[in-house]
Design a protein around this motif. Structure first.
Motif, PDB file in Angstrom:
ATOM      1  N   GLU A 124      14.163  -6.711  -4.370  1.00 16.96           N
ATOM      2  CA  GLU A 124      15.064  -5.382  -4.686  1.00 16.96           C
ATOM      3  C   GLU A 124      15.802  -5.562  -6.225  1.00 16.96           C
ATOM      4  OE1 GLU A 124      17.043  -1.950  -4.295  1.00 16.96           O
ATOM      5  OE2 GLU A 124      15.568  -2.862  -2.950  1.00 16.96           O
ATOM      6  N   SER A 126      22.663  -1.905  -5.741  1.00 18.53           N
ATOM      7  CA  SER A 126      21.360  -1.360  -5.046  1.00 18.53           C
ATOM      8  C   SER A 126      21.167  -2.763  -3.950  1.00 18.53           C
ATOM      9  CB  SER A 126      20.432  -1.675  -5.794  1.00 18.53           C
ATOM     10  OG  SER A 126      19.003  -0.975  -5.144  1.00 18.53           O
ATOM     11  N   ARG A 154      23.683  -2.214  -1.021  1.00 19.30           N
ATOM     12  CA  ARG A 154      23.303  -0.974  -0.304  1.00 19.30           C
ATOM     13  C   ARG A 154      22.083  -1.543   0.614  1.00 19.30           C
ATOM     14  NH1 ARG A 154      23.980   1.798  -4.823  1.00 19.30           N
ATOM     15  NH2 ARG A 154      21.560   1.671  -5.255  1.00 19.30           N
ATOM     16  N   THR A 155      21.055  -2.266   0.395  1.00 19.87           N
ATOM     17  CA  THR A 155      20.022  -2.541   0.654  1.00 19.87           C
ATOM     18  C   THR A 155      19.685  -3.912   1.430  1.00 19.87           C
ATOM     19  OG1 THR A 155      18.572  -3.087  -1.217  1.00 19.87           O
ATOM     20  CG2 THR A 155      18.742  -0.603  -0.499  1.00 19.87           C
TER      21      THR A 155
END
Length: 431
Positions: free
Chosen positions: A137, A250, A253-254
């Motif tokens: 990620e 990021s 969030r993921t």
């Protein structure tokens, strides 16, 4: 019969599907077997009833061993108690390979040396899976950040013809009768491509032959390096803090589930937002001396100094304007103080130290030529680099971020050896 990944089971509730994976562990209770399977995207529980699958298949199930590979077919059923909230009522199972040896890595304490020797198998653990998912990620977010801002990805060479900062920390190799070196950075080539495209970045492996065994060092690591024409040091400070905030956001969030597996202090990551604190090198030295650190003005920071400084803040801190004497030959000097370079390091909080280094480059031909001589570097070898200052030279700047150090910080790891699938360390090149 649709073949689905475990992470997508929720999209197939009450449907019959096949899942291909490996057995983590099993539990047999009379005529019912509970299998926990993994497929690389997640874990799930498969429930096998002897009454449903029959005597022969159930007998095979009872003989399954850890890491045996299987294809299971059955109906997806919601169950809040199951991993991921869904499980499979098995109707058939195909054994692809029955493992006949005990899996080396068990649910017990193993020494680091043993785990590194079995790195190819250690990667299957929940912890390593979480780390490498987060690494993925971070890389994806890094590319998205620059792509969305109009940067052009331009690959730079791994073989370089000269050692721009001395040969002591470079791997030398024979290149058809000539000496060549494995790259430490794509920066010099980035300066050429920035003059062609304006905003560029490179992303690839870099190498350091520094004989270091600290928790922050690898011999081979990956670096992402932006370079921008018509940019100065201040622009890089802003770009760096926006970049780090973007990739942390990021991941939050993921990959929050992976962060939980690693028991990462998530509120610490949520604090990462611009603006970052900024200290001059001089101010940083004063702070260190107040902490009792023996550093003298003009000396470079090591791991101890970086740890002290980064522990003072809840987000990354930018240290800028180091003495010119301890920085690379290509760094532009401060117009207000010629003894200082227009450079910066970004230190991650919680004692993780430097994760970004960069600054403004010399864009004047005569000044760069003089600096090459002062550093006893061959002008002939750097002719192409000097050419960039002859044909439309402009102020330009950039930085580099080591992916492994960023992963180590964001995951909260003690050592960078867990941040890459197959780390290359001093005295370790197996597997």
């Amino acid at each position: 019969m649709p073949v689905v990944y475990i992470e997508n089971l929720s999209q197939h509730s009450d449907q019959e599907v096949s899942v291909r994976g490996w057995l983590r562990h099993k539990r047999i209770g009379g005529k019912i077997a509970f299998l926990v399977l993994r497929d690389g995207t997640g874990d799930m529980q498969a429930v096998v009833s002897k009454a449903v699958v029959g005597e022969e298949i159930f007998s095979q199930v009872t003989k399954l061993t850890q890491e045996s590979s299987v294809i299971v077919t059955g109906q997806v059923r919601a169950d809040a108690r199951a991993p991921g909230g869904f499980e499979l009522d098995v109707k058939n199972i195909q054994v692809v390979q029955l493992v006949t040896e005990e899996f080396p890595i068990q649910a017990k304490e193993h020494g680091t040396a043993f785990l590194m020797e079995n790195r190819h198998l250690w990667l299957r653990s929940h912890r390593q899976h979480a780390v490498l998912r987060i690494r993925h990620e971070i890389i994806r977010a890094s590319r998205n950040f620059f792509d969305e801002r109009g940067f052009v990805l331009v690959d730079t060479p791994i073989f370089t013809p000269n050692a721009c900062e001395g040969t002591t920390t470079l791997f030398e190799t024979d290149y058809f009768g000539e000496s060549a070196y494995l790259t430490q950075s794509g920066q010099l080539y980035n300066e050429a491509t920035a003059a062609a495209f304006g905003k560029v970045y490179c992303f690839g492996p870099t190498f350091r032959a520094e004989k270091s065994k600290t928790r922050r060092h690898l011999m081979e690591f990956w670096m992402i390096e932006p370079e921008v024409a018509y940019a100065e040091l201040q622009d890089m400070m802003v770009l760096a803090e926006e970049f780090l905030s973007f990739i942390v956001g990021s991941v939050l969030r993921t990959r929050k589930e992976e962060l939980k597996v690693l028991e990462r202090d998530i509120p610490r990551l949520e604090a990462v937002a611009p603006p970052f604190p900024r200290l001059t090198y001089h101010d940083a030295v004063e702070r260190l001396r107040k902490h009792g650190n023996p550093i003298q003005p003009g000396e470079d920071f090591g791991g101890d100094e970086e740890t002290i400084l980064s522990n003072e803040f809840d987000r990354p801190v930018i240290i800028h304007r180091y003495p010119k004497s301890i920085k690379a030959f290509y760094m532009e000097e401060d117009s207000q103080n010629s003894e200082l370079s227009l450079c910066m390091d970004v230190l991650a909080p919680d004692g993780y130290g430097e994760i970004i280094g960069g600054g403004q480059r010399i864009h004047d031909y005569d000044k760069l030529e003089k600096r090459l001589k002062e550093h006893h570097l061959s002008e002939e070898s750097f002719k192409w680099y000097l050419d960039l200052r002859k044909f439309g030279s402009v102020p330009h700047a950039g930085f580099g971020m080591g992916i492994e150090r960023a992963v180590s910080w964001i995951c909260g790891l003690e050592h960078v050896r867990e941040t890459i699938a197959f780390p290359r360390m001093l005295y370790r090149i197996y597997p």
